[in-house]
Design a protein around this motif. Structure first.
Motif, PDB file in Angstrom:
ATOM      1  N   ALA A  39       0.833  -1.205   0.000  1.00 41.36           N
ATOM      2  CA  ALA A  39       0.000   0.000   0.000  1.00 41.36           C
ATOM      3  C   ALA A  39       0.866   1.252   0.000  1.00 41.36           C
ATOM      4  N   VAL A  40       1.948   1.209   0.755  1.00 38.01           N
ATOM      5  CA  VAL A  40       2.864   2.354   0.808  1.00 38.01           C
ATOM      6  C   VAL A  40       3.353   2.656  -0.599  1.00 38.01           C
ATOM      7  N   ALA A  41       3.776   1.607  -1.296  1.00 44.66           N
ATOM      8  CA  ALA A  41       4.279   1.800  -2.653  1.00 44.66           C
ATOM      9  C   ALA A  41       3.164   2.290  -3.571  1.00 44.66           C
ATOM     10  N   ALA A  42       1.987   1.706  -3.380  1.00 40.44           N
ATOM     11  CA  ALA A  42       0.882   2.025  -4.283  1.00 40.44           C
ATOM     12  C   ALA A  42       0.467   3.492  -4.186  1.00 40.44           C
ATOM     13  N   VAL A  43       0.335   4.001  -2.982  1.00 42.06           N
ATOM     14  CA  VAL A  43      -0.136   5.379  -2.841  1.00 42.06           C
ATOM     15  C   VAL A  43       1.029   6.371  -2.812  1.00 42.06           C
ATOM     16  N   GLY A  44       2.250   5.872  -2.807  1.00 35.91           N
ATOM     17  CA  GLY A  44       3.396   6.786  -2.798  1.00 35.91           C
ATOM     18  C   GLY A  44       3.506   7.543  -1.502  1.00 35.91           C
ATOM     19  N   TYR A  45       3.466   6.800  -0.426  1.00 42.70           N
ATOM     20  CA  TYR A  45       3.464   7.440   0.890  1.00 42.70           C
ATOM     21  C   TYR A  45       4.872   7.710   1.393  1.00 42.70           C
ATOM     22  N   SER A  46       5.028   8.860   1.988  1.00 43.08           N
ATOM     23  CA  SER A  46       6.265   9.162   2.706  1.00 43.08           C
ATOM     24  C   SER A  46       5.848   9.873   3.985  1.00 43.08           C
ATOM     25  N   PRO A  47       6.338   9.400   5.128  1.00 41.82           N
ATOM     26  CA  PRO A  47       5.838   9.919   6.405  1.00 41.82           C
ATOM     27  C   PRO A  47       6.049  11.426   6.503  1.00 41.82           C
ATOM     28  N   ASN A  48       5.141  12.071   7.109  1.00 39.27           N
ATOM     29  CA  ASN A  48       5.207  13.512   7.299  1.00 39.27           C
ATOM     30  C   ASN A  48       6.034  13.819   8.542  1.00 39.27           C
ATOM     31  N   PRO A  49       7.259  14.334   8.337  1.00 42.40           N
ATOM     32  CA  PRO A  49       8.125  14.543   9.503  1.00 42.40           C
ATOM     33  C   PRO A  49       7.586  15.605  10.450  1.00 42.40           C
ATOM     34  N   ILE A  50       6.795  16.510   9.927  1.00 38.54           N
ATOM     35  CA  ILE A  50       6.258  17.570  10.782  1.00 38.54           C
ATOM     36  C   ILE A  50       5.337  16.973  11.839  1.00 38.54           C
ATOM     37  N   ALA A  51       4.421  16.153  11.378  1.00 43.13           N
ATOM     38  CA  ALA A  51       3.486  15.520  12.318  1.00 43.13           C
ATOM     39  C   ALA A  51       4.248  14.628  13.299  1.00 43.13           C
ATOM     40  N   ARG A  52       5.201  13.912  12.777  1.00 50.11           N
ATOM     41  CA  ARG A  52       5.992  13.042  13.637  1.00 50.11           C
ATOM     42  C   ARG A  52       6.747  13.860  14.691  1.00 50.11           C
ATOM     43  N   ASN A  53       7.353  14.950  14.233  1.00 46.97           N
ATOM     44  CA  ASN A  53       8.104  15.779  15.172  1.00 46.97           C
ATOM     45  C   ASN A  53       7.202  16.354  16.248  1.00 46.97           C
ATOM     46  N   LEU A  54       6.012  16.757  15.832  1.00 43.72           N
ATOM     47  CA  LEU A  54       5.076  17.325  16.808  1.00 43.72           C
ATOM     48  C   LEU A  54       4.743  16.285  17.857  1.00 43.72           C
ATOM     49  N   ARG A  55       4.405  15.109  17.379  1.00 45.92           N
ATOM     50  CA  ARG A  55       4.010  14.052  18.312  1.00 45.92           C
ATOM     51  C   ARG A  55       5.171  13.674  19.237  1.00 45.92           C
ATOM     52  N   LEU A  56       6.342  13.508  18.643  1.00 47.35           N
ATOM     53  CA  LEU A  56       7.485  13.004  19.411  1.00 47.35           C
ATOM     54  C   LEU A  56       8.201  14.096  20.205  1.00 47.35           C
ATOM     55  N   GLY A  57       7.958  15.342  19.808  1.00 44.95           N
ATOM     56  CA  GLY A  57       8.670  16.413  20.495  1.00 44.95           C
ATOM     57  C   GLY A  57      10.142  16.459  20.151  1.00 44.95           C
ATOM     58  N   LYS A  58      10.494  15.860  19.059  1.00 43.32           N
ATOM     59  CA  LYS A  58      11.897  15.919  18.611  1.00 43.32           C
ATOM     60  C   LYS A  58      11.968  15.639  17.127  1.00 43.32           C
ATOM     61  N   SER A  59      13.102  15.933  16.537  1.00 43.16           N
ATOM     62  CA  SER A  59      13.221  15.832  15.091  1.00 43.16           C
ATOM     63  C   SER A  59      14.551  15.204  14.710  1.00 43.16           C
ATOM     64  N   ARG A  60      14.719  14.983  13.428  1.00 47.38           N
ATOM     65  CA  ARG A  60      16.027  14.578  12.910  1.00 47.38           C
ATOM     66  C   ARG A  60      16.634  15.749  12.143  1.00 47.38           C
ATOM     67  N   LEU A  61      16.737  16.835  12.854  1.00 44.10           N
ATOM     68  CA  LEU A  61      17.262  18.066  12.276  1.00 44.10           C
ATOM     69  C   LEU A  61      18.473  18.510  13.101  1.00 44.10           C
ATOM     70  N   ILE A  62      19.477  18.977  12.425  1.00 42.59           N
ATOM     71  CA  ILE A  62      20.650  19.510  13.115  1.00 42.59           C
ATOM     72  C   ILE A  62      20.809  20.964  12.688  1.00 42.59           C
ATOM     73  N   GLY A  63      21.076  21.830  13.633  1.00 45.94           N
ATOM     74  CA  GLY A  63      21.325  23.228  13.301  1.00 45.94           C
ATOM     75  C   GLY A  63      22.810  23.495  13.200  1.00 45.94           C
ATOM     76  N   LEU A  64      23.189  24.179  12.144  1.00 45.89           N
ATOM     77  CA  LEU A  64      24.598  24.550  11.984  1.00 45.89           C
ATOM     78  C   LEU A  64      24.697  26.066  11.974  1.00 45.89           C
ATOM     79  N   LEU A  65      25.532  26.604  12.835  1.00 45.90           N
ATOM     80  CA  LEU A  65      25.721  28.056  12.860  1.00 45.90           C
ATOM     81  C   LEU A  65      27.202  28.374  12.764  1.00 45.90           C
ATOM     82  N   VAL A  66      27.549  29.238  11.841  1.00 47.49           N
ATOM     83  CA  VAL A  66      28.935  29.682  11.699  1.00 47.49           C
ATOM     84  C   VAL A  66      28.932  31.204  11.567  1.00 47.49           C
TER      85      VAL A  66
END
Lengths: 340, 340
Positions: A39-66
DNA sequence: GCGCCACGTCCTTGATCGTTGCCATCCACC
DNA sequence: GGTGGATGGCAACGATCAAGGACGTGGCGC
C-alpha cells in the motif's frame, strides 16, 4: 500528499499497524506487513516529519551556525558536516551569523523552536557572559567547532594549536628567524588565544620571545591585517617573519606588502596557521599549517550523533561528559619563508 | 515549553483568543489583548512552529541547495540569501549537494517533506532529463541561482554573461591580443555555455575568432584547469591570453604556469569571469569580472518572497510568469593582463 | 474429555502533541 | 429584533502510543 490514513485504507488495516510496520515499533504479522508495504508503494506514501516531530517532540534536524560561511574554514566544515549528517538521515538547518551574537542566539532559538535534535556551532564568542547566554538558549546536545568555551557542557572539536605553534616556530627558528611578529585575532577566541600563547611558549622554549611591539591582537579581518602589516613594516626595526592566524589575514598581509613594494619572502617571511585552496595560487605560495577540517567535521558529526542516539531512561548508562578532541595540523612548506 | 494553553489559562481567556491576538487573525478587544500579551511574557511563550506548520500545511522555511558550498560564489550566495531571508522571518534548510544530482533530488524531497515554502537552487544540471526530473520533485515556488534551465517554471537570477564576455574581449583586444584561449566548464551549464558563446560572439564582432584548439570545455575543477593550461602552453603556437570562467580554474592556471616556469602576464595574460576574495592576493593580481553576488542574492530573495506572499484564491491576480533577471558584472582591471 | 482461565500475539480504538479556523454563542447597541 | 464585534468550543492537521479487544493455544482441574 498521501497520509498514513490513505495507506491504512489501501491496506485494509488500521493506521497503528501502518505506523508499527514503518517504525518497527511493534510486532506485525508477515501478512499485514506485506499488505502495508504494498500500500505504501501504491499510494506513494512518505511519512510527514512535521506531524511526527510534533508528536514526538523531537526531530532529525541539526542546526549549523557559523560566523561567516564565506570563510574557507567554515565552508569546509559546513560541507563535511552536512555530508556526514545527511548520511545518517539528518537534515540541516543553517545560519551564517555574520559575527553577530544577538543574531546567533536568536537563530539558536528559532532552531530550538523547530525542535532540532542537536546543534553544531562555530561560536562567535562575542559579548559579556557569552558562555552563560549560550547556555540559556541551547536546550539540546551541541558540539562546538574550532573555538573552545571553557567549562561549557558541550563536546568540542578543535585544532591542536599548541602543536601547530611549535611547528611554525620550529620552522622559523630553523630558518634563523629571531625577530618574529604575530598577528592574532580577537582576544577571547580560544583558537586565536591558543595560537598566540602557543607561539609565545614555543619561542620561550627556544630561548626567544615575542616582542610586545610585534604582537597584534584584534578582530581578524583583512583590512585590519593590512594596517597591522603596514605598521609593522614601517618600523625602523622590522620583523623578519610574520605569523598570521587565518586566510583573511594572509590576504591582508599580501596586500600590505605589495602596497609598500615589499615582497615575501625577500623582505619578510610569511607563515599562516590556516591553509586554504588559494594558498597555492599566491606568489609566493604561502607556507601554512593545514588544519584537518575533514577530521574535525567527522569527529564533530560522530560525537553529536552518538549523543543523540544515547539511550535515555532509568537503566541507561550516563552519557559521556563533555569531550574535547584536538586534531593535529600538518605543516605545508611552500615558498613564503626563507632563511634570514 | 509553554504552550498556547498555558497562555490562555494565565490570561483567563480561550486559546482561540490567544491565537487571534498573536496572529491578528480576528478582532480582539484591547483589554483581552493586553491580558494575553502580559501572559505571553509571563509564561515565556513562543509559538510552536511545528504545530503551526502541521496545521497550516506550510512553513516559513526556505531550502537552499548548492553544488559546493566551498566555492566562494556559492558561499557568497548562501550568506546573502540567508541574511535577506532571515530578515523576512524565514529560516533556512541547507544542502551542499556535492555535484551529485541524485543527492540533490533526494534533498529536495526531504525539504519538501518538511513543507518548505520555497527553494533556492544552484542546480547541478547533471543527468539526462534534468529539467524534467527537477520538475517532478519541486512542489513549491523556487528560484534558480546562476544557472538558467530553459523553459523551467522558476524565477532565475543570473550573471549577464554576454555583457561580461564583451567586457573581457574588449579589454583583451584593446591590449592587442588576437590569440585568445578560453577554458570553459561542463557543457550544459548555462553560465559556462553563455560565457563561451559570448566570448565567441564578441570576438566575431571584433573580426576575430576563438580557435577550436584554444577552446577547452570540461568540468570546472582545478585539476583539469592545470592540465588544460599545461597543454595550451606547451603548443608551438601559444595563446597570448587565457580566459577562465571561475576561481578554481584561476588557481589551476596559476599552478600550471608556475610548474612550467611561466609567469602571467609576461608569458600569457590571464583573465577570469569570476572575482573572489583571493584575486587580490595573487601575484599578479587577477584581472577579473566581479559578479554582483549581492545583487543576485537580493533579487533572488525578493522574487522568492514575492511569490510566497502572493495571494491565492478566486479573486486574486495570477502570479507573474517565470522571470529571468540578469546582473551586470564589473571589470576589475588588475595586473594579470598586459599589452601584447 | 470438557470447560475454564491465563497468556501471548496481533491488531484497533481513542487520546494526544500545539496550533488554527469554522461555527455558535453572547452581549450591547441601535 | 436585527446587527456586529468579541469570545469560546470543537474539530481538524498527521503522526504515535497506551490501553484494551479478539483470537488461538495450552495448562489445569474436575
Amino acid at each position: 500528499m498521501a497520509t498514513i490514513k490513505d495507506v491504512a485504507r489501501a491496506a485494509g488495516v488500521s493506521v497503528t499497524t501502518v505506523s508499527a510496520t514503518i517504525n518497527m515499533s511493534a510486532p506485525v504479522s508477515a501478512e499485514a506487513r506485506a499488505k502495508v508495504l504494498a500500500a505504501v508503494a501504491a499510494v506513494g506514501y512518505s511519512p510527514n516529519p512535521i506531524a511526527r516531530n510534533l508528536r514526538l517532540g523531537k526531530s532529525r534536524l541539526i542546526g549549523l551556525l557559523v560566523p561567516d560561511i564565506s570563510s574557507p574554514y567554515a565552508a569546509g566544515m559546513a560541507r563535511s558536516m552536512q555530508s556526514a549528517l545527511a548520511d545518517k538521515g539528518y537534515s540541516m538547518f543553517f545560519s551564517s551569523t555574520q559575527e553577530d551574537s544577538a543574531r546567533e542566539l536568536a537563530d539558536i532559538d528559532r532552531m530550538s523552536d523547530h525542535m532540532v535534535a542537536g546543534l553544531a556551532l562555530l561560536p562567535t564568542c562575542l559579548g559579556a557572559d557569552y558562555a552563560q547566554n549560550l547556555a540559556g538558549h541551547i536546550t539540546c546536545p551541541a558540539v562546538l567547532l574550532d573555538r573552545v568555551i571553557p567549562g561549557a557542557p558541550y563536546d568540542c572539536v578543535a585544532d591542536d594549536n599548541a602543536l601547530g605553534a611549535r611547528m611554525i616556530v620550529r620552522h622559523l627558528v630553523q630558518l634563523g628567524h629571531r625577530d618574529i611578529a604575530m598577528i592574532a585575532g580577537r582576544v577571547g577566541i580560544t583558537s586565536s588565544d591558543e595560537r598566540l600563547s602557543g607561539v609565545r611558549q614555543a619561542l620561550a622554549d627556544a630561548g626567544l620571545a615575542l616582542a610586545p611591539e610585534f604582537t597584534v591582537t584584534h578582530h581578524q579581518s583583512e583590512e585590519l591585517a593590512v594596517r597591522a602589516v603596514q605598521d609593522l613594516m614601517s618600523r625602523s626595526r622590522r620583523p623578519s617573519a610574520i605569523i598570521t592566524i587565518n586566510s583573511a589575514q594572509v590576504r591582508g598581509a599580501m596586500r600590505a606588502l605589495r602596497s609598500m613594494h615589499f615582497r615575501a619572502p625577500d623582505d619578510v617571511s610569511l607563515i599562516a596557521f590556516d591553509n586554504f585552496h588559494y594558498s597555492a595560487g599566491f606568489d609566493p605560495e604561502i607556507t601554512s599549517l593545514s588544519q584537518d577540517v575533514g577530521g574535525l567535521s567527522g569527529a564533530a558529526a560522530a560525537m553529536l550523533t552518538e549523543r543523540l542516539g544515547w539511550p535515555k531512561g532509568e537503566g541507561a548508562a550516563a552519557p559521556p561528559p563533555p569531550r574535547l578532541v584536538r586534531f593535529a595540523p600538518t605543516l605545508i612548506v611552500r615558498s613564503s619563508c626563507r632563511p634570514v
